[in-house]
Design an enzyme around this catalytic site. Structure first.
Site, mmCIF file in Angstrom:
data_model
loop_
_atom_site.group_PDB
_atom_site.id
_atom_site.type_symbol
_atom_site.label_atom_id
_atom_site.label_comp_id
_atom_site.label_asym_id
_atom_site.label_seq_id
_atom_site.Cartn_x
_atom_site.Cartn_y
_atom_site.Cartn_z
ATOM 1 N N GLU A 33 -0.703 -9.350 -38.922
ATOM 2 C CA GLU A 33 -0.365 -10.434 -38.000
ATOM 3 C C GLU A 33 1.098 -10.852 -38.165
ATOM 4 O O GLU A 33 1.771 -10.463 -39.118
ATOM 5 C CB GLU A 33 -1.284 -11.629 -38.264
ATOM 6 C CG GLU A 33 -2.761 -11.325 -38.027
ATOM 7 C CD GLU A 33 -3.645 -12.484 -38.437
ATOM 8 O OE1 GLU A 33 -3.178 -13.326 -39.235
ATOM 9 O OE2 GLU A 33 -4.792 -12.549 -37.968
ATOM 10 N N HIS A 34 1.594 -11.649 -37.231
ATOM 11 C CA HIS A 34 2.977 -12.122 -37.296
ATOM 12 C C HIS A 34 3.204 -12.933 -38.573
ATOM 13 O O HIS A 34 2.318 -13.672 -39.027
ATOM 14 C CB HIS A 34 3.314 -13.006 -36.087
ATOM 15 C CG HIS A 34 3.446 -12.234 -34.810
ATOM 16 N ND1 HIS A 34 4.474 -11.349 -34.584
ATOM 17 C CD2 HIS A 34 2.677 -12.220 -33.683
ATOM 18 C CE1 HIS A 34 4.348 -10.816 -33.368
ATOM 19 N NE2 HIS A 34 3.261 -11.329 -32.810
ATOM 20 N N ALA A 35 4.385 -12.786 -39.142
ATOM 21 C CA ALA A 35 4.750 -13.581 -40.314
ATOM 22 C C ALA A 35 4.735 -15.061 -39.950
ATOM 23 O O ALA A 35 5.108 -15.445 -38.827
ATOM 24 C CB ALA A 35 6.126 -13.174 -40.824
ATOM 25 N N ALA B 141 3.128 -6.769 -37.012
ATOM 26 C CA ALA B 141 3.215 -7.296 -35.651
ATOM 27 C C ALA B 141 4.636 -7.659 -35.259
ATOM 28 O O ALA B 141 4.969 -7.678 -34.066
ATOM 29 C CB ALA B 141 2.314 -8.530 -35.512
ATOM 30 N N ASP B 142 5.502 -7.923 -36.231
ATOM 31 C CA ASP B 142 6.875 -8.310 -35.933
ATOM 32 C C ASP B 142 7.749 -7.132 -35.533
ATOM 33 O O ASP B 142 8.902 -7.324 -35.131
ATOM 34 C CB ASP B 142 7.492 -9.005 -37.154
ATOM 35 C CG ASP B 142 6.722 -10.249 -37.561
ATOM 36 O OD1 ASP B 142 6.337 -11.012 -36.666
ATOM 37 O OD2 ASP B 142 6.492 -10.440 -38.768
#
Length: 584
Positions: free
Chosen positions: A225-227, A235-236
């Protein structure tokens, strides 16, 4: 299910836990004082402990559900100090960076007589990475069945039977030195039969497939998932890679139109129309849950695509220089860079202005050069300063109601709304696209494999080192941390470095060695915009998404995300077979 060992343990229903949760059983000896439990996630940088639960004196056992996706700190106080507990508070006992596991049961015992605490594991947690092995075995079996079926069909064919030729080359059957030459004047991407780099479509396909996977939850693994704020997770990588590959195709596309003597005003008009289309589609997708104009999110992913594409393409159009053979060996060796000297100057000036603003101008009530998430960051000293001057400019231009209301930092740092695709962040995004444009010019300027691969490697190493220097090779303590939310300069350089690396690997495997034909990603790369819009519109619908039971394990969530990703890739394959290709 894969991650369950048993349903009940000491009367606790393990099936009632959500993914990445565990039971914490707090017990204490008989006493007259209430106790207060405060927690702190390791992901929350320079934050105070936050009150989780009061432990009443008359109740010996208090069972809590705690998030165990990351290491957590536990702090016990014998008095209520408010919502937050700081380091100057008198602490009864404390555990820093405790590693608890999913579906585990833990006992936290408070001894009132000597003010001591013990934390013990009562039930072993599950292995959250076992689903990867399970799904890999399922995929291997499925792949074997498909291969056997194809082998049987081939054996049953008549000798000499051949597939009818297609006007669109099969993946892997194209020459290694093919180049993209798309004409932007229509809605469908017209590909010239001359040359085409299969690795570019594969790169784009990897990005869109990865985007669909992470947008489907990515199995609810924190590193996918995004940080939360600083850092670089899987995801980034998706968004900047899309921007990079868009930049790669800009000089290839414009060169074809310029060589056909298309007037620049017509080309500029096509660029503007495409940019507006991207912005409008993005705006429509933002209203998918209801077009309320009072709180409609104005900016988003496609909006930033449109703005960055317009700026970079316009600069390249009017600063375009034809190849000039020079007697200088240095100029010939770096022709792709010197050809863009005017454009580097313009993009460099935009980047310099951006750096001046974020480093010199403080937001009201915030320190200068503040890149933090506000909220609890820096021990709640600047709660309304999320993003520093970047967040302030976005709020000033759009208003709080028209920003993204659920940034990742809001749930960890208790921050204000912040838009990771806000207007001010478009400035460093221009550099992101331009790095891709530089790559495209390298492809045009040099025809030998070794020349291209060498330059891809040099750019990857150079950008990676620059990013490391800016962030101090650390997550939170450098000059400019790697931050997708702010689209920081170190983030641009780091993701640009990885983009060059991925393209180099794809190019070498597909177009040089012919060891891989790009399947299955190449199909998705040829209809990326269709898949992006489609998976956004049908995000909550069958058959793309489904819910079976509580869906509280990494196995089920990963299986659902992979199902959605594979289904969209099959749709891309269908469009490919039907020769349906759409490009704005």
């Amino acid at each position: 299910m894969i991650e369950y060992t048993e349903r009940f343990f000491r009367g606790l229903d393990l099936w009632s836990l959500a993914v990445d949760e565990a039971f914490l059983n707090v017990t204490h000896s008989a006493g007259t004082n209430d106790y207060y439990l405060y927690t702190l996630s390791e992901e929350c940088d320079k934050c105070p402990f936050t009150k989780l639960q009061r432990i009443p004196a008359g109740k010996k056992n208090t069972v809590l559900k705690v998030d165990v996706s990351r290491r957590i700190g536990l702090r016990i106080l014998d008095r209520d100090v408010g919502k937050y507990s700081f380091d100057n508070d008198t602490v009864l006992c404390q555990f820093r960076n405790a590693q608890l596991g999913e579906f585990g049961v833990y006992d936290l015992n408070i001894a009132a007589n000597d003010d001591s605490c013990t934390l013990a594991k009562a039930k072993e947690p599950v292995n959250i990475y076992l689903p990867f092995l399970t799904i890999a075995l399922i995929a291997a079996v499925a792949f074997g069945i498909v291969r056997l079926a194809r082998y049987g069909l081939q054996r049953s064919r008549l000798a000499g039977f051949q597939q009818p030729s297609s006007s669109r080359p099969e993946a892997g059957d194209v020459p290694a030195m093919e180049e993209h030459d798309k004409q932007e004047t229509g809605t469908s991407a017209q590909i010239t039969p001359r040359k085409r780099l299969q690795s570019l479509d594969t790169f784009r396909g990897i990005a869109i497939m990865l985007m669909i996977f992470v947008n489907s939850g990515g199995g609810h693994y924190w590193w996918i998932e995004h940080a939360t704020w600083n850092g670089l997770h899987v995801a980034d990588l998706v968004f900047p890679w899309f921007l990079f590959i868009m930049g790669v195709c800009v000089p290839i596309s414009l060169r074809g139109q310029i060589n056909r003597n298309v007037p620049r005003r017509i080309i500029l008009s096509n660029i503007a129309v495409r940019s507006i289309k991207l912005f409008v589609i993005g705006l429509c997708l933002n209203s998918i849950n209801g077009p309320s104009m009072a709180n409609l999110r104005i900016f988003g992913v496609l909006q930033r695509f449109g703005i960055a594409y317009f700026v970079v393409s316009t600069v390249h159009l009017f600063c375009h220089e034809q190849t000039v053979q020079s007697q200088s060996r240095l100029l010939r060796a770096n022709e792709d860079i010197f050809r863009l000297k005017k454009q580097w100057l313009i993009v460099g000036l935009i980047t310099f202005i951006y750096l001046l603003v974020i480093c010199i101008l403080p937001a009201p009530g915030c320190p200068r050069a503040y890149f933090g998430p506000g909220g609890k960051h820096l021990f709640n000293e600047f709660p309304n300063c999320i993003g520093g001057i970047t967040g302030y400019i976005d709020r000033f231009i759009l208003g709080v109601n028209h920003l993204y209301q659920h940034p990742t930092a809001r749930y960890v740092y208790e921050s204000m709304p912040f838009d990771p695709e806000g207007p001010f962040g478009c400035l460093p995004t221009i550099l992101q696209v331009f790095l891709g444009l530089q790559c495209g010019c390298t492809i045009l300027a040099f025809t030998e494999h070794r020349q291209r691969l060498t330059r891809f490697a040099i750019w990857s190493i150079l950008l990676g080192l620059m990013a490391g220097i800016l962030c101090g090779f650390s997550k939170n303590d450098g000059w400019i941390p790697v931050n997708k939310n702010l689209w920081s300069l170190s983030y641009v350089l780091a993701t640009g470095s990885l983009a060059y690396l991925l393209l180099m690997l794809c190019y070498y495997a597909i177009d040089v060695k012919h060891a891989w034909n790009g399947r299955p990603f190449v199909y998705a790369g040829m209809n990326a915009i269709v898949l992006y819009v489609g998976h956004t519109v049908f995000h909550k619908m069958l058959p793309w998404h489904w819910r079976i039971g509580t869906m509280n394990t990494h196995f089920m969530l990963t299986l659902e995300a992979l199902w959605n990703t594979v289904l969209w890739n099959l749709i891309a394959l269908y469009l490919y077979k039907r020769k349906i290709f759409y490009n704005l």
